[in-house]
Enzyme design. Structure first.
Site, PDB file in Angstrom:
ATOM      1  N   ASN A  36      24.972  23.033  17.768  1.00  0.00           N
ATOM      2  CA  ASN A  36      26.152  22.176  17.914  1.00  0.00           C
ATOM      3  C   ASN A  36      25.763  20.735  18.253  1.00  0.00           C
ATOM      4  OD1 ASN A  36      27.901  24.460  17.647  1.00  0.00           O
ATOM      5  ND2 ASN A  36      27.424  24.985  19.758  1.00  0.00           N
TER       6      ASN A  36
ATOM      7  N   HIS B 291      38.492  30.219  22.333  1.00  0.00           N
ATOM      8  CA  HIS B 291      37.159  30.553  22.844  1.00  0.00           C
ATOM      9  C   HIS B 291      37.206  31.521  24.038  1.00  0.00           C
ATOM     10  CE1 HIS B 291      33.290  29.402  24.901  1.00  0.00           C
ATOM     11  NE2 HIS B 291      32.879  29.396  23.656  1.00  0.00           N
TER      12      HIS B 291
ATOM     13  N   GLU C 295      42.469  24.888  20.849  1.00  0.00           N
ATOM     14  CA  GLU C 295      41.282  24.078  20.586  1.00  0.00           C
ATOM     15  C   GLU C 295      41.693  23.063  19.531  1.00  0.00           C
ATOM     16  OE1 GLU C 295      37.781  26.418  19.596  1.00  0.00           O
ATOM     17  OE2 GLU C 295      38.414  27.987  20.968  1.00  0.00           O
TER      18      GLU C 295
ATOM     19  N   SER D 142      35.979  26.724  16.971  1.00  0.00           N
ATOM     20  CA  SER D 142      34.523  26.767  17.013  1.00  0.00           C
ATOM     21  C   SER D 142      33.897  27.654  15.955  1.00  0.00           C
ATOM     22  CB  SER D 142      34.066  27.217  18.397  1.00  0.00           C
ATOM     23  OG  SER D 142      34.624  28.481  18.716  1.00  0.00           O
TER      24      SER D 142
ATOM     25  N   ASP E 235      41.321  21.889  24.095  1.00  0.00           N
ATOM     26  CA  ASP E 235      39.867  21.996  24.228  1.00  0.00           C
ATOM     27  C   ASP E 235      39.223  21.282  23.040  1.00  0.00           C
ATOM     28  OD1 ASP E 235      37.212  22.924  23.970  1.00  0.00           O
ATOM     29  OD2 ASP E 235      37.664  24.832  24.944  1.00  0.00           O
TER      30      ASP E 235
ATOM     31  N   LYS F 211      27.666  19.551  23.292  1.00  0.00           N
ATOM     32  CA  LYS F 211      27.676  19.762  21.839  1.00  0.00           C
ATOM     33  C   LYS F 211      27.445  18.422  21.140  1.00  0.00           C
ATOM     34  CE  LYS F 211      29.816  24.139  22.452  1.00  0.00           C
ATOM     35  NZ  LYS F 211      30.997  24.935  22.678  1.00  0.00           N
TER      36      LYS F 211
END
Ligand SMILES: *Cc1c(COP(=O)(O)O)cnc(C)c1O
Length: 384
Positions: free
Chosen positions: A45, A131, A174, A178, A203, A237
């Protein structure tokens, strides 16, 4: 169950997790360890390659030299140092918020912030693909949890209509997912949040440093900074460092200082990490071409796969290739690794059943030739 039996069963279904140590040397790429086979990382990431950026490294070293290796205590004991405030002010400004609070990492931020915001008499509306740290934060809070289908605004509205109740209501999404690389419809979420009087936590773990006019994230890009009460993200990240933040109004931050247990009961981040994060914030703002370079590279990866007849494209640097069966995904990842491409097979429970995938992440560590090589290797495996 005995651990050995359990492990054997996991192996048979392709669900065993194991470690694959790497050697990651600045200026020299990565290789497996200890056998030193050179690898190209399609799993990290570290999107902008900032973890190896000379100014970021220099800044980390400078803070470590000046302030030592540890803060010595939690912030509310004697660990609250000038450099923590320096980073909090910098990240708050970057995110367009009045204040910010640092956490040890993103996992700790989510498990600390969510239970601070809601409790037994409240409700949470959480995207089904959120997540694990969000899921755990929700469970710890003791609030009633309603999970809406991924990015399905009609479903969210239906749940809000029926389950909102009279307590505090928190919506959690988010901004960039992800494992799928797709975006939340932030404009619509904000509209629903206002209509049903909810608090919104976004997020930005995978968006920080990459999107928006100043690269601060997708909340900025969507133009909803003032409407989102709490924006969290990590420094680990896109920013190449470590640690996490929540950016919000001053009252929210004061509230979290008093209530977020993972903030209160944990040692403050060390100087080297703060220095590196400050360096990374300077670099992303001074070099906005980094984010556009990443977009160009992502488009290049998609075009290489398209030439092989494989249609990919999530609209971001996280590019999943859906496989389905876990054991097949693991075999593909292993075969790619043998050819020098480090790719992870993401499997349940990280993703839903039967959606095991290879998750390619595009980073500025990769050259165009390496990306082309990956597309060809994947295509050859499919045609085997
Ligand atoms: C990685 C991640 C986290 C956790 O952040 P860390 O700093 O790695 O602990 C939280 N939320 C999302 C969406 C993530 O992808």
């Amino acid at each position: 169950m005995e651990p050995l039996d359990w492990l054997k069963r996991r192996t048979v279904c392709g669900l065993l997790r194991s470690l694959h140590p790497l050697k990651r040397v600045v200026g020299d790429g990565i290789s497996s360890w200890p056998d030193s086979r050179s690898l190209i990382d399609f799993s990290s990431n570290d999107y902008l390659a900032l973890s190896h950026h000379p100014l970021v490294i220099e800044s980390g070293l400078k803070y470590q030299k000046k302030y030592g290796t540890g803060a010595g205590a939690a912030r509310l004991m004697s660990g609250d140092c000038d450099y923590h405030h320096e980073l909090e002010q910098a990240i708050a400004k970057y995110k367009g918020k009045a204040a910010a609070l640092l956490f040890g990492n993103g996992y700790m931020a989510n498990v600390g912030v969510i239970p601070a915001l809601v409790g037994r008499h409240d409700v949470i509306f959480s995207d089904r693909l959120n997540h694990a740290s969000i899921v755990d934060g929700c469970l710890l809070s003791g609030a009633k949890i309603w999970r809406f289908r991924h990015n399905d605004m009609a479903h969210l509205q239906e749940l809000l209509q029926e389950k909102r109740g009279n307590g505090r209501a928190l919506i959690i999404v988010e901004s960039l997912y992800s494992m799928d690389g797709d975006r939340a419809p932030l404009g619509e979420i904000v509209r629903l949040k206002q209509q049903y009087d909810c608090v919104l936590l976004v997020d930005e773990a995978h968006a920080t440093g990459l999107f928006g006019a100043t690269c601060s994230g997708l909340v900025e890009e969507a133009g909803v900074t003032d409407e989102v009460e709490l924006v969290m993200g990590t420094f680990g990240k896109g920013l190449g460092s470590y640690g996490a933040y929540v950016a919000a109004g001053q009252a929210w931050v004061d509230y979290l200082i008093n209530r977020a247990r993972s903030f209160i009961y944990s040692t403050a981040l060390p100087p080297a990490v703060i220095g590196a994060s400050l360096g990374a914030l300077k670099v992303v703002q001074a070099e906005p071409h980094l984010a556009s370079d990443l977009r160009r590279k992502t488009a290049f990866l998609e075009s290489c796969f398209a030439k092989e007849g494989i249609v990919l494209g999530s609209g971001s640097q996280i590019v999943p290739l859906m496989i389905g069966k876990s054991d097949y995904a693991v075999r593909m990842a292993t075969a790619l690794r043998q050819q020098g491409f480090y790719v992870t097979a993401v499997r349940p429970p990280t993703v839903p059943e039967n959606t095991a995938r290879l998750r390619f992440s595009v980073t500025l560590h990769q050259s165009d030739e390496e990306i082309l090589g990956l597309a060809r290797a994947v295509s050859a495996l499919f045609h085997d």
